[in-house]
Design an enzyme around this catalytic site. Structure first.
Site, PDB file in Angstrom:
ATOM      1  CD  GLU A  15      49.036  11.742  36.813  1.00 22.62           C
ATOM      2  OE1 GLU A  15      48.422  10.965  36.067  1.00 22.62           O
ATOM      3  OE2 GLU A  15      50.041  11.401  37.479  1.00 22.62           O
TER       4      GLU A  15
ATOM      5  CD  GLU B  39      52.371   6.205  36.381  1.00 22.79           C
ATOM      6  OE1 GLU B  39      52.220   7.202  37.110  1.00 22.79           O
ATOM      7  OE2 GLU B  39      51.538   5.854  35.525  1.00 22.79           O
TER       8      GLU B  39
END
Length: 259
Positions: free
Chosen positions: A241, A143
């Site tokens: 998220e 990520e």
């Protein structure tokens, strides 16, 4: 409509953690993720997933000392042994929770650590983790996280650097975790980026910007972004998220409008 999952580290924080599974299922989410499963017994998490018909779609490798500000240790040459022990621990949880994807946090690069050494250490660790997970048919995520607002000093702060690490590692089971919130801050041009990076992407997360709240609270046109994801050959999960501005149930207007 994309397959939406709920991040239980950010959503439903008004409830005790183990009660968040039921809340997510009742809202209509089919999957859940959260930062780290390690504080809980595998059997306890298994029961919550099974009781509410949820898939465990993602969690992170152990990050070092999160409470003391560490945000992953994969780029730190003096923490390689600890990193590898964490991969074995994550593999045990992934097997127990039938989780097919685990995210690797590259970590913060100290000023005293040369960029090349940090990057090479990360690549070596990615190879180790990917090879271990490949034995189970699982995928390792990498990520990029913004270094402007949330994590100054994070080694991988743009999609290009994350893809470069993936390509340098040279393993078929490493994919990009594309976070819409982080990449809006660092790069923008979300739809074109999603199209260009889609062959690399294995997981998507989102929040609006600024504020990291629910869709509709900031500058991102999520109706267009979600429609664009639908138009791509993307088969993975899309995880909420974000930090709700008030309570989680009140933040789900974006979700209910898509049903």
């Amino acid at each position: 409509m994309p397959r939406f999952a709920a991040n239980l580290s950010m959503l439903y924080t008004e409830l005790p953690f183990l009660d968040r599974f039921q809340a997510a299922a009742e809202a209509g989410f089919g999957g859940v993720e959260y930062l780290f499963p390690y504080p809980w017994d595998i059997a306890e998490l298994q029961a919550r997933l099974a009781d509410h018909g949820l898939s465990q779609v993602l969690f992170n490798l152990p990050p070092g000392d999160w409470e003391q500000g560490e945000r992953g240790i994969a780029c730190l040459p003096d923490r390689v042994e600890e990193f590898r022990e964490g991969v074995f621990q994550a593999q045990e949880y992934a097997r127990g929770l039938d989780c097919q994807q685990i995210n690797c946090l590259a970590g913060l690069r100290p000023d005293s650590l040369a960029l090349e050494i940090a990057f090479d250490t990360l690549v070596d660790n990615l190879r180790f983790a990917a090879d271990l997970l490949a034995a189970d048919g699982r995928t390792l995520m990498v990520e990029a996280i913004n270094s402007r607002v949330d994590m100054p000093g994070f080694l991988l702060d743009r999609s290009a650097t994350a893809v470069a690490a993936i390509e340098a590692a040279g393993r078929d089971n490493i994919r990009l975790q594309y976070d819409i919130y982080h990449m809006q801050i660092m790069e923008g041009d979300l739809c074109r980026s999603l199209s260009r990076l889609c062959p690399h992407i294995g997981h998507i997360q989102f929040a609006d910007n600024p504020g990291r709240h629910e869709p509709g609270t900031g500058e991102i046109h999520f109706e267009q972004v979600f429609a664009h994801i639908d138009s791509l050959d993307y088969q993975g999960w899309v995880s909420a998220e974000y930090r709700p501005q008030t309570d989680t149930s009140s933040s789900l207007g974006w979700f209910h409008s898509l049903k």
